[in-house]
Design a protein around this motif. Structure first.
Motif, mmCIF file in Angstrom:
data_model
loop_
_atom_site.group_PDB
_atom_site.id
_atom_site.type_symbol
_atom_site.label_atom_id
_atom_site.label_comp_id
_atom_site.label_asym_id
_atom_site.label_seq_id
_atom_site.Cartn_x
_atom_site.Cartn_y
_atom_site.Cartn_z
ATOM 1 N N LEU A 1 74.566 9.382 90.021
ATOM 2 C CA LEU A 1 75.301 8.116 89.969
ATOM 3 C C LEU A 1 76.804 8.389 90.067
ATOM 4 O O LEU A 1 77.536 7.723 90.799
ATOM 5 N N ALA A 2 77.256 9.430 89.315
ATOM 6 C CA ALA A 2 78.685 9.750 89.292
ATOM 7 C C ALA A 2 79.173 10.188 90.679
ATOM 8 O O ALA A 2 80.288 9.869 91.086
ATOM 9 N N ASP A 3 78.324 10.907 91.434
ATOM 10 C CA ASP A 3 78.695 11.361 92.783
ATOM 11 C C ASP A 3 79.111 10.201 93.679
ATOM 12 O O ASP A 3 80.084 10.266 94.411
ATOM 13 N N LYS A 4 78.303 9.141 93.653
ATOM 14 C CA LYS A 4 78.450 8.100 94.670
ATOM 15 C C LYS A 4 79.013 6.788 94.132
ATOM 16 O O LYS A 4 79.569 5.999 94.883
ATOM 17 N N PHE A 5 78.818 6.535 92.851
ATOM 18 C CA PHE A 5 79.138 5.192 92.363
ATOM 19 C C PHE A 5 80.108 5.156 91.192
ATOM 20 O O PHE A 5 80.631 4.109 90.861
ATOM 21 N N GLY A 6 80.299 6.271 90.505
ATOM 22 C CA GLY A 6 81.163 6.253 89.324
ATOM 23 C C GLY A 6 80.373 5.927 88.071
ATOM 24 O O GLY A 6 79.236 6.355 87.926
ATOM 25 N N THR A 7 80.974 5.153 87.190
ATOM 26 C CA THR A 7 80.293 4.857 85.923
ATOM 27 C C THR A 7 79.331 3.680 86.099
ATOM 28 O O THR A 7 79.398 2.947 87.081
ATOM 29 N N TRP A 8 78.471 3.508 85.086
ATOM 30 C CA TRP A 8 77.528 2.397 85.128
ATOM 31 C C TRP A 8 78.253 1.058 85.107
ATOM 32 O O TRP A 8 77.857 0.106 85.745
ATOM 33 N N LYS A 9 79.329 1.038 84.327
ATOM 34 C CA LYS A 9 80.057 -0.218 84.185
ATOM 35 C C LYS A 9 80.578 -0.694 85.545
ATOM 36 O O LYS A 9 80.408 -1.845 85.940
ATOM 37 N N GLU A 10 81.218 0.251 86.263
ATOM 38 C CA GLU A 10 81.741 -0.094 87.588
ATOM 39 C C GLU A 10 80.617 -0.509 88.530
ATOM 40 O O GLU A 10 80.712 -1.489 89.264
ATOM 41 N N THR A 11 79.527 0.279 88.486
ATOM 42 C CA THR A 11 78.412 0.015 89.390
ATOM 43 C C THR A 11 77.823 -1.359 89.133
ATOM 44 O O THR A 11 77.548 -2.131 90.054
ATOM 45 N N GLN A 12 77.617 -1.640 87.849
ATOM 46 C CA GLN A 12 77.026 -2.923 87.472
ATOM 47 C C GLN A 12 77.904 -4.078 87.957
ATOM 48 O O GLN A 12 77.417 -5.032 88.545
ATOM 49 N N GLU A 13 79.203 -3.957 87.716
ATOM 50 C CA GLU A 13 80.101 -5.042 88.104
ATOM 51 C C GLU A 13 80.107 -5.258 89.608
ATOM 52 O O GLU A 13 80.044 -6.375 90.098
ATOM 53 N N LYS A 14 80.181 -4.162 90.334
ATOM 54 C CA LYS A 14 80.299 -4.275 91.788
ATOM 55 C C LYS A 14 79.012 -4.766 92.436
ATOM 56 O O LYS A 14 79.043 -5.614 93.328
ATOM 57 N N HIS A 15 77.876 -4.272 91.961
ATOM 58 C CA HIS A 15 76.626 -4.539 92.681
ATOM 59 C C HIS A 15 75.770 -5.630 92.057
ATOM 60 O O HIS A 15 75.223 -6.460 92.766
ATOM 61 N N PHE A 16 75.616 -5.600 90.740
ATOM 62 C CA PHE A 16 74.544 -6.407 90.157
ATOM 63 C C PHE A 16 74.988 -7.613 89.354
ATOM 64 O O PHE A 16 74.203 -8.519 89.128
ATOM 65 N N ASN A 17 76.246 -7.622 88.893
ATOM 66 C CA ASN A 17 76.655 -8.803 88.139
ATOM 67 C C ASN A 17 76.729 -10.022 89.037
ATOM 68 O O ASN A 17 76.711 -9.904 90.265
ATOM 69 N N ASP A 18 76.830 -11.206 88.435
ATOM 70 C CA ASP A 18 76.869 -12.428 89.229
ATOM 71 C C ASP A 18 78.052 -12.393 90.186
ATOM 72 O O ASP A 18 79.158 -12.049 89.795
ATOM 73 N N GLY A 19 77.782 -12.727 91.428
ATOM 74 C CA GLY A 19 78.821 -12.675 92.446
ATOM 75 C C GLY A 19 78.955 -11.293 93.061
ATOM 76 O O GLY A 19 79.753 -11.080 93.964
ATOM 77 N N GLY A 20 78.154 -10.327 92.580
ATOM 78 C CA GLY A 20 78.188 -8.970 93.113
ATOM 79 C C GLY A 20 77.461 -8.870 94.451
ATOM 80 O O GLY A 20 77.008 -9.873 95.008
ATOM 81 N N ILE A 21 77.367 -7.632 94.946
ATOM 82 C CA ILE A 21 76.823 -7.448 96.295
ATOM 83 C C ILE A 21 75.366 -7.903 96.382
ATOM 84 O O ILE A 21 74.957 -8.508 97.367
ATOM 85 N N PHE A 22 74.592 -7.649 95.331
ATOM 86 C CA PHE A 22 73.182 -8.055 95.419
ATOM 87 C C PHE A 22 73.045 -9.561 95.585
ATOM 88 O O PHE A 22 72.195 -10.034 96.333
ATOM 89 N N ASP A 23 73.901 -10.325 94.919
ATOM 90 C CA ASP A 23 73.854 -11.782 95.086
ATOM 91 C C ASP A 23 74.198 -12.174 96.517
ATOM 92 O O ASP A 23 73.595 -13.080 97.088
ATOM 93 N N LYS A 24 75.170 -11.459 97.100
ATOM 94 C CA LYS A 24 75.604 -11.805 98.458
ATOM 95 C C LYS A 24 74.496 -11.571 99.475
ATOM 96 O O LYS A 24 74.414 -12.267 100.494
ATOM 97 N N ILE A 25 73.647 -10.603 99.180
ATOM 98 C CA ILE A 25 72.545 -10.304 100.099
ATOM 99 C C ILE A 25 71.687 -11.539 100.339
ATOM 100 O O ILE A 25 71.153 -11.745 101.418
ATOM 101 N N TYR A 26 71.581 -12.360 99.320
ATOM 102 C CA TYR A 26 70.658 -13.490 99.419
ATOM 103 C C TYR A 26 71.334 -14.821 99.724
ATOM 104 O O TYR A 26 70.691 -15.858 99.743
ATOM 105 N N VAL A 27 72.659 -14.791 99.939
ATOM 106 C CA VAL A 27 73.334 -16.038 100.296
ATOM 107 C C VAL A 27 72.831 -16.485 101.668
ATOM 108 O O VAL A 27 72.733 -15.682 102.583
ATOM 109 N N PRO A 28 72.480 -17.778 101.818
ATOM 110 C CA PRO A 28 71.942 -18.244 103.089
ATOM 111 C C PRO A 28 72.903 -17.955 104.233
ATOM 112 O O PRO A 28 74.115 -18.078 104.066
ATOM 113 N N GLY A 29 72.350 -17.573 105.345
ATOM 114 C CA GLY A 29 73.162 -17.307 106.516
ATOM 115 C C GLY A 29 73.590 -15.863 106.632
ATOM 116 O O GLY A 29 74.100 -15.446 107.662
ATOM 117 N N SER A 30 73.376 -15.094 105.563
ATOM 118 C CA SER A 30 73.744 -13.691 105.672
ATOM 119 C C SER A 30 72.584 -12.883 106.212
ATOM 120 O O SER A 30 71.465 -13.328 106.168
#
Lengths: 283, 373
Positions: free
Chosen positions: B344-373
């Motif tokens: 995780l540290a190699d590619k993403f940094g800490t869990w906190k950063e990873t969680q915020e960027k990818h999985f929290n609301d408005g993060g990348i995972f949410d964007k994956i499912y926005v209609p039209g994407s």
């Protein structure tokens, strides 16, 4: 508080045959507080860490809105279907005698007793692409599991006893003389049904619908299995609460819950007054 | 007279009910981790050794009880490990120790501790769930450096489980993007394990595209387009794939994949190792506030340290977790093939950063499912 209840009790007991209003009312309030009011106010209290801006952000998030749409539309569809089917089931149970009627009658209550997860798992097993029923529907291009149709099905299962059990007693008490009178006075079957039977049945039917609908909005256990939980498409609102908790976002979870509470309460209020109106106008 | 009796009856009955209700309430609060709390066979082991003269010889210490709050797939692992540790501890100190286990989704377990479940140690699926405990002060800030290997005594990785004969010919991550392949993975928003799956795919895509984030997002987005069902947890996904027969490939923890094959027979499924994957590091920590309050720090610390010994490592490996001790690694090298692993540290940094960027609301995972994407 104490004084007023005592005064009220005194006022009431003058007119009532049986005593005990004060004590029973006191305990009723106690229970309602312990079981309903306190938990609900705890919910409100939990959300005090929530600013209006944040609440609004959470409540109007695209995914949250989509989940409300899914939850409300499937619950409404399921409750509507249940209202029709439930009336039919109640009718059959009340008006006809047939072998196995008691078994049939007991079966209706099963969704009350069964853990919802069991319902979810078995419905998914039946209706997924290679389940017994799902595999038959698949060639027809009909997919049930992991679509809104599947959610509706699960909610129909959960909601059916509400309708049957509210309509049944009213139907039993219905005076058949009235129907006969109506028939002897020359009304056709349809007219008798619409003018004599339906006005009596409408209020309980509405209650059954409201209960099934309200239950459907909040249902979690049976739906998470069959819905497939696809964001924006088949994700229900209660699942988003879980999803927010998983991010340790207690405030966000409370925001979704609060909105859900508000919607359910408004729905029940509207339907209750509708029912009141229907009862009045049928008299 | 009759009135009095009736009143008394009502009052008595209600009091009884109230008492019952409050008792239920207390009970629930204590058990908020769900029904999973159980006393394992370790109790028996401890009871059996009690009669030996060795136990009476040592200075009699009061028996102690530990609660290990863990996540779902470690149930079998800790059942075995607890027996071994109880025997070791009694031999060393003469003290009897009983370890209770509690299992459930990692995030849910962490919340239970947060809400007051008195866990002496937590052994969870990802650091993020322990970070949440640290933020409220239950655990000291340096928890991750307290034990070797980032406080992860055993590790795992993310692999593919496919149906026997591998009908779709799945060999590596890009095969999961093909149009006719259905991929089963749980929802990263509700499942800790699913976050490792997602990050494994993301890290692979980064490596293939010179760390181009946009390309990685495209890759992961395409992968999730092939997912027909997002279960809420890893065990749910396994059920969907294995029991319902839905999907062509299950993205799973290596230990879960092995366990599925062991349970269902190697004639139905096989494991495919991707060319590159993530090193999943399920961490362990002593819950400082609670051990200080209960006076169990010494034994709780020993409990976690023993995981790093030869015996602890062997038990982990037997339960399909990758050992970190070289000697045990060597013994089990046939079971755990070499895969190029990044952390995780190699590619993403800490869990906190990873969680915020990818999985929290408005993060990348949410964007994956926005209609039209």
């Amino acid at each position: 508080m104490n004084v007023t209840t005592n005064a009220a009790a005194a006022a009431v007991s003058r007119r009532r045959l049986l005593p005990g209003f004060g004590i029973t009312m006191g305990f009723s309030v106690l229970y309602l507080s312990l079981v309903v009011l306190l938990p609900l106010s705890a919910l409100l209290f939990n959300s005090t860490g929530l600013s209006w801006a944040k609440f609004w952000d959470v409540a109007t998030d695209a995914r949250v809105l989509a989940s409300y749409r899914v939850s409300l539309s499937t619950a409404a569809a399921a409750a509507l279907i249940d209202a029709v089917l439930g009336l039919l089931l109640a009718w059959v149970l009340v008006r006809y005698e047939f072998p196995g009627k008691r078994l049939f009658d007991a079966l209706i209550d099963l969704p009350f007793a069964l853990p919802t997860a069991v319902a979810g798992v078995s419905l998914t097993a039946l209706y997924s692409q290679n389940g017994w029923i799902g595999s038959l529907l698949e060639p027809l291009g009909l997919r049930v599991a992991f679509t809104p149709l599947g959610i509706t099905l699960a909610l129909m299962f959960i909601g059916i006893p509400f309708v049957v059990r509210t309509v049944q007693p009213v139907l039993e008490d219905l005076d058949r003389d009235m129907e006969e009178a109506s028939a002897t006075l020359g009304a056709g079957r349809w007219r008798t049904f619409v003018r004599i039977v339906m006005p009596e049945l409408f209020p309980p039917l509405l209650t059954g619908f409201a209960l099934a609908f309200a239950r459907g909005i909040g249902e979690y256990g049976s739906v998470v299995f069959i819905s497939g939980n696809m964001p924006m498409r088949t994700e229900i609102a209660p699942l988003l609460i879980m999803s927010k908790l998983e991010q340790f976002d207690y405030a966000g979870a409370t925001a979704v819950a609060l909105l859900l509470l508000l919607i359910s309460f408004l729905m029940l209020l509207v339907i209750n007054s509708l029912q009141h109106w229907a009862r009045k106008s049928s008299r | 007279m009759k009135k009095g009796i009736k009143k008394g009856l009502i009052a008595g009955f209600t009091l009884l009910l109230t008492a019952g209700l409050t008792a239920c309430g207390n009970n629930n609060a204590g058990n908020s981790a769900g029904a999973a709390t159980e006393a394992p066979a370790a109790t028996e082991a401890a009871a059996n050794t009690a009669a030996t003269p060795e136990a009476t010889k040592a200075p009699a210490k009061d028996p102690v009880e530990l609660l290990n709050v863990s996540y779902d797939p470690t149930r079998e692992l800790y059942e075995n490990y607890n027996k071994a540790f109880a025997a070791y501890w009694e031999q060393e100190t003469g003290q009897k120790v009983t370890i209770k286990q509690s299992h459930g989704g990692s995030g849910k377990q962490s919340r239970a501790v947060l809400d007051g479940l008195e866990a002496d140690v937590v052994t969870l699926a990802l650091g993020y769930d322990i970070d949440a405990l640290q933020e409220t002060g239950l655990i000291g800030a340096d928890w991750q450096s307290k034990y070797e290997h980032n406080s992860s005594p055993y590790t795992s990785t993310i692999v593919f489980l496919v149906r026997k004969g591998n009908p779709k010919g799945i060999k590596d991550w890009p095969d999961l993007l093909k149009d006719d392949v259905e991929v089963i993975t749980p929802n990263p928003k509700t499942s800790g394990g699913a976050r490792w799956n997602y990050l494994a795919a993301w890290g692979y895509a980064l490596d293939q595209n010179n760390n181009d984030e946009a390309k990685a997002q495209e890759f992961v987005q395409k992968l999730f387009k092939n997912v027909p069902v997002l279960d809420t947890g890893a065990r749910g996904s396994t059920t969907t794939f294995v029991e319902r027969g839905i999907g062509d490939v299950l993205i799973a923890w290596e230990n879960e994949a092995y366990l599925s094959i062991k349970e269902l027979g190697p004639d139905k499924f096989e494991i495919v190792n991707p060319s590159e994957s993530i090193l999943a590091e399920p961490p362990v920590a002593v819950v400082d506030k609670i051990v200080d309050k209960r006076g169990t720090r010494e034994v709780a610390d020993a409990y976690l340290k023993y995981l790093y010994t030869e015996e602890g490592q062997k038990i982990a490996a037997e339960n399909y977790y990758r050992p970190t001790l070289e000697s045990v690694k060597e013994q089990f090298k046939d079971q755990f093939p070499e895969i190029k692993l990044f952390t995780l540290a190699d590619k993403f940094g800490t869990w906190k950063e990873t969680q915020e960027k990818h999985f929290n609301d408005g993060g990348i995972f949410d964007k994956i499912y926005v209609p039209g994407s």
